[in-house]
Design a protein around this motif. Sequence first.
Motif, short mmCIF file in Angstrom:
data_model
loop_
_atom_site.label_atom_id
_atom_site.label_comp_id
_atom_site.label_asym_id
_atom_site.label_seq_id
_atom_site.Cartn_x
_atom_site.Cartn_y
_atom_site.Cartn_z
N ILE A 63 0.83 -1.20 0.00
CA ILE A 63 0.00 0.00 0.00
C ILE A 63 0.86 1.25 0.00
O ILE A 63 1.94 1.28 0.57
CB ILE A 63 -0.95 0.01 1.21
CG1 ILE A 63 -1.96 1.13 1.07
CG2 ILE A 63 -0.20 0.12 2.50
CD1 ILE A 63 -3.10 1.05 2.04
N SER A 64 0.39 2.28 -0.67
CA SER A 64 0.93 3.62 -0.56
C SER A 64 -0.23 4.50 -0.12
O SER A 64 -1.25 4.56 -0.79
CB SER A 64 1.47 4.13 -1.90
OG SER A 64 2.63 3.45 -2.27
N LEU A 65 -0.09 5.13 1.01
CA LEU A 65 -1.12 6.01 1.54
C LEU A 65 -0.70 7.44 1.26
O LEU A 65 0.31 7.92 1.78
CB LEU A 65 -1.28 5.77 3.04
CG LEU A 65 -2.33 6.58 3.77
CD1 LEU A 65 -3.72 6.33 3.19
CD2 LEU A 65 -2.31 6.24 5.25
N CYS A 66 -1.43 8.12 0.38
CA CYS A 66 -1.11 9.49 0.01
C CYS A 66 -1.91 10.43 0.91
O CYS A 66 -3.13 10.36 0.97
CB CYS A 66 -1.45 9.74 -1.45
SG CYS A 66 -0.90 11.36 -2.04
N LEU A 67 -1.19 11.29 1.62
CA LEU A 67 -1.82 12.24 2.54
C LEU A 67 -1.50 13.66 2.09
O LEU A 67 -0.33 14.04 2.01
CB LEU A 67 -1.31 12.02 3.97
CG LEU A 67 -1.54 10.63 4.55
CD1 LEU A 67 -0.79 10.46 5.86
CD2 LEU A 67 -3.03 10.40 4.77
N GLU A 68 -2.54 14.42 1.78
CA GLU A 68 -2.37 15.82 1.42
C GLU A 68 -2.17 16.60 2.71
O GLU A 68 -2.97 16.49 3.64
CB GLU A 68 -3.62 16.32 0.70
CG GLU A 68 -3.56 17.76 0.30
CD GLU A 68 -3.06 17.95 -1.12
OE1 GLU A 68 -2.55 19.04 -1.41
OE2 GLU A 68 -3.18 17.02 -1.93
N VAL A 69 -1.09 17.37 2.78
CA VAL A 69 -0.78 18.13 3.99
C VAL A 69 -0.71 19.62 3.64
O VAL A 69 -0.33 19.97 2.53
CB VAL A 69 0.55 17.66 4.64
CG1 VAL A 69 0.45 16.21 5.09
CG2 VAL A 69 1.73 17.82 3.70
N PRO A 70 -1.07 20.48 4.59
CA PRO A 70 -1.01 21.91 4.31
C PRO A 70 0.41 22.46 4.36
O PRO A 70 0.71 23.48 3.75
CB PRO A 70 -1.88 22.53 5.40
CG PRO A 70 -1.87 21.55 6.51
CD PRO A 70 -1.72 20.19 5.86
N ASN A 71 1.30 21.78 5.11
CA ASN A 71 2.67 22.26 5.26
C ASN A 71 3.60 21.05 5.26
O ASN A 71 3.70 20.32 6.26
CB ASN A 71 2.80 23.05 6.56
CG ASN A 71 4.19 23.64 6.75
OD1 ASN A 71 5.20 22.98 6.55
ND2 ASN A 71 4.22 24.89 7.16
N LEU A 72 4.28 20.84 4.15
CA LEU A 72 5.13 19.67 3.99
C LEU A 72 6.28 19.66 4.99
O LEU A 72 6.60 18.61 5.57
CB LEU A 72 5.65 19.59 2.55
CG LEU A 72 6.36 18.31 2.13
CD1 LEU A 72 5.46 17.10 2.33
CD2 LEU A 72 6.81 18.41 0.69
#
Length: 127
Positions: free
Chosen positions: A71-80
């Motif tokens: 699995i690859s879980l892609c998480l959109e973050v506001p501040n990398l």
Amino acid sequence: MVVHCFEAFVTLAATDIKIIVEFYTQFLGIEPQPYLPEIYAEFQLPGLKLGIFKPKSTQVGEFIPEGKTGISLCLEVPNLEAAIAELSRLGYPPPGEILSASHGQEIYAYDPLGNRLILHQSSRQNL
């Protein structure tokens, strides 16, 4: 038209779910609900439900083939940068560098079970 599915979510199987539940609790900053220790934990995220479960001993090979995950879980973050700092604080710093793409910036990291995390910060100004 008949719709046979009204919701989808991602699940991770783990034989020792305590470490992975603690990791996601700290990294996501939320408590799992519901949470049945050593059985099941569920994190409610905007647009995604993440379930973590312990498979029965007779099913481990089906859910965790040879101890690996795909699995690859892609998480959109506001501040990398802040997300990278939090992963590092938790003891799981990303092994590579930030990658630039037309859609923004991202970095690959791994959770305690070796599942790939893709942390992504969009180039869009208003998320």
